[in-house]
Design an enzyme around this catalytic site. Structure first.
Site, PDB file in Angstrom:
ATOM      1  N   GLY A   7      -8.968 -15.957  -2.057  1.00 34.22           N
ATOM      2  CA  GLY A   7      -9.059 -16.124  -3.502  1.00 34.22           C
ATOM      3  C   GLY A   7     -10.229 -15.419  -4.151  1.00 34.22           C
ATOM      4  O   GLY A   7     -10.615 -15.742  -5.272  1.00 34.22           O
ATOM      5  N   ARG A  80       3.374 -11.967   0.658  1.00 36.24           N
ATOM      6  CA  ARG A  80       4.820 -12.052   0.817  1.00 36.24           C
ATOM      7  C   ARG A  80       5.454 -11.151  -0.226  1.00 36.24           C
ATOM      8  O   ARG A  80       4.921 -11.014  -1.323  1.00 36.24           O
ATOM      9  CB  ARG A  80       5.305 -13.482   0.556  1.00 36.24           C
ATOM     10  CG  ARG A  80       4.677 -14.530   1.400  1.00 36.24           C
ATOM     11  CD  ARG A  80       5.397 -14.778   2.676  1.00 36.24           C
ATOM     12  NE  ARG A  80       6.827 -15.036   2.460  1.00 36.24           N
ATOM     13  CZ  ARG A  80       7.670 -15.334   3.445  1.00 36.24           C
ATOM     14  NH1 ARG A  80       7.237 -15.382   4.680  1.00 36.24           N
ATOM     15  NH2 ARG A  80       8.945 -15.573   3.208  1.00 36.24           N
ATOM     16  N   HIS A  98      -3.800  -3.780  -3.673  1.00 37.11           N
ATOM     17  CA  HIS A  98      -3.618  -3.475  -2.254  1.00 37.11           C
ATOM     18  C   HIS A  98      -4.854  -2.738  -1.733  1.00 37.11           C
ATOM     19  O   HIS A  98      -5.327  -1.790  -2.381  1.00 37.11           O
ATOM     20  CB  HIS A  98      -2.361  -2.625  -2.058  1.00 37.11           C
ATOM     21  CG  HIS A  98      -2.081  -2.344  -0.617  1.00 37.11           C
ATOM     22  ND1 HIS A  98      -1.461  -3.265   0.207  1.00 37.11           N
ATOM     23  CD2 HIS A  98      -2.364  -1.276   0.158  1.00 37.11           C
ATOM     24  CE1 HIS A  98      -1.371  -2.765   1.429  1.00 37.11           C
ATOM     25  NE2 HIS A  98      -1.907  -1.554   1.425  1.00 37.11           N
ATOM     26  N   GLU A 163     -12.052  -3.877  -5.440  1.00 35.35           N
ATOM     27  CA  GLU A 163     -10.927  -4.680  -5.956  1.00 35.35           C
ATOM     28  C   GLU A 163     -11.384  -5.595  -7.080  1.00 35.35           C
ATOM     29  O   GLU A 163     -10.707  -5.721  -8.102  1.00 35.35           O
ATOM     30  CB  GLU A 163     -10.343  -5.565  -4.847  1.00 35.35           C
ATOM     31  CG  GLU A 163      -9.614  -4.824  -3.771  1.00 35.35           C
ATOM     32  CD  GLU A 163      -8.923  -5.767  -2.780  1.00 35.35           C
ATOM     33  OE1 GLU A 163      -7.974  -5.319  -2.154  1.00 35.35           O
ATOM     34  OE2 GLU A 163      -9.344  -6.930  -2.632  1.00 35.35           O
TER      35      GLU A 163
HETATM   36  C1  GRF Z   1      -7.166  -8.398  -0.853  1.00 36.13           C
HETATM   37  O1  GRF Z   1      -7.821  -7.469  -0.049  1.00 36.13           O
HETATM   38  C2  GRF Z   1      -5.908  -7.818  -1.421  1.00 36.13           C
HETATM   39  O2  GRF Z   1      -5.983  -6.463  -1.648  1.00 36.13           O
HETATM   40  C3  GRF Z   1      -4.911  -8.097  -0.334  1.00 36.13           C
HETATM   41  O3  GRF Z   1      -5.258  -9.355   0.183  1.00 36.13           O
HETATM   42  C4  GRF Z   1      -6.654  -9.568  -0.028  1.00 36.13           C
HETATM   43  C5  GRF Z   1      -6.802 -10.865  -0.757  1.00 36.13           C
HETATM   44  O4  GRF Z   1      -8.126 -11.298  -0.813  1.00 36.13           O
HETATM   45  N1  GRF Z   1      -3.562  -8.004  -0.865  1.00 36.13           N
HETATM   46  P1  GRF Z   1      -8.520 -12.547  -1.714  1.00 36.13           P
HETATM   47  O5  GRF Z   1      -7.600 -13.693  -1.329  1.00 36.13           O
HETATM   48  O6  GRF Z   1      -8.366 -12.159  -3.154  1.00 36.13           O
HETATM   49  O7  GRF Z   1      -9.936 -12.836  -1.359  1.00 36.13           O
END
Ligand code: GRF
Length: 196
Positions: A7, A80, A98, A163
């Site tokens: 999260g 998913r 991603h 991200e």
């Molecule tokens: C992130 O690296 C996202 O890109 C991938 O899963 C991870 C989720 O991390 N799809 P978080 O749960 O937001 O910490």
């Protein structure tokens, strides 16, 4: 926001002031649900293990998301693929983050895949979600350099820092109608062109 793990992207969205109206996880007990609770955001689990079939889970997920009206759906660690009901209901208003420069390294463990391949540059992609896994039109990308001593943990940490900046920025742009889309080509406009 659809979640399934730590999260940290959810936290970044909340910190950036995104009005998160509901959090839905595909896994019970994950940290993302605690993040939602701490922020006072309604949260639900739609666990595939408790659905009779894939199609039933797809319908249950869509029903859950529809329960609280929202402008769009953000997949942040939701590991998913979403099915036809959600795609038909929210269409071009579903985005995913991603941890690679797509189309390189789709699917799970993208950072591990990048290290194993030996690329010098990987990064982050935010894209519209379509039925095919990690293949929707790309809204934004940012590169992250791989350094010689990187482990999966150190590279993941740097990728996630990106991200946490890029995803809220894209959501803000979508919210302000600054993202224009023409087929697979998506770009940002300075003025409002397409409200989400
Ligand atoms: C992130 O690296 C996202 O890109 C991938 O899963 C991870 C989720 O991390 N799809 P978080 O749960 O937001 O910490």
């Amino acid at each position: 926001v659809l979640v399934g793990g730590r999260g940290s992207n959810l936290e970044a969205l909340i910190r950036a002031g995104v009005d998160v109206v509901q959090v839905v996880s595909h896994r019970p007990g994950v940290r993302a649900l605690a993040v939602a609770a701490a922020a006072g955001i309604p949260a639900a689990v739609v666990d595939p293990a408790r659905a009779a079939s894939r199609a039933e889970w797809d319908r249950a997920l869509c029903r859950q998301v529809e329960e609280i009206p929202c402008d769009g759906v953000i997949m942040a660690g939701f590991l998913r693929q979403v099915g036809p009901p959600l795609l038909e209901r929210y269409g071009e208003r579903i985005v995913n983050v991603h941890p690679s420069l797509l189309p390189a390294f789709p699917g799970l463990h993208a950072v591990r895949q990048a290290l194993a391949y030996g690329v010098k540059i990987t990064g982050v992609t935010v894209h519209f979600v379509e039925a095919a896994l990690d293949q929707g039109p790309i809204i934004a990308q940012e590169a992250v350099a791989v350094v010689p001593d990187d482990t999966e943990d150190t590279l993941t940490a740097r990728v996630q820092q990106v991200e946490h900046r890029l995803l809220p920025a894209v959501v803000r742009d979508l919210d302000q109608g600054r993202i224009r889309r023409n087929g697979r080509r998506v770009w940002r406009e300075e003025s409002e062109c397409a409200p989400w």
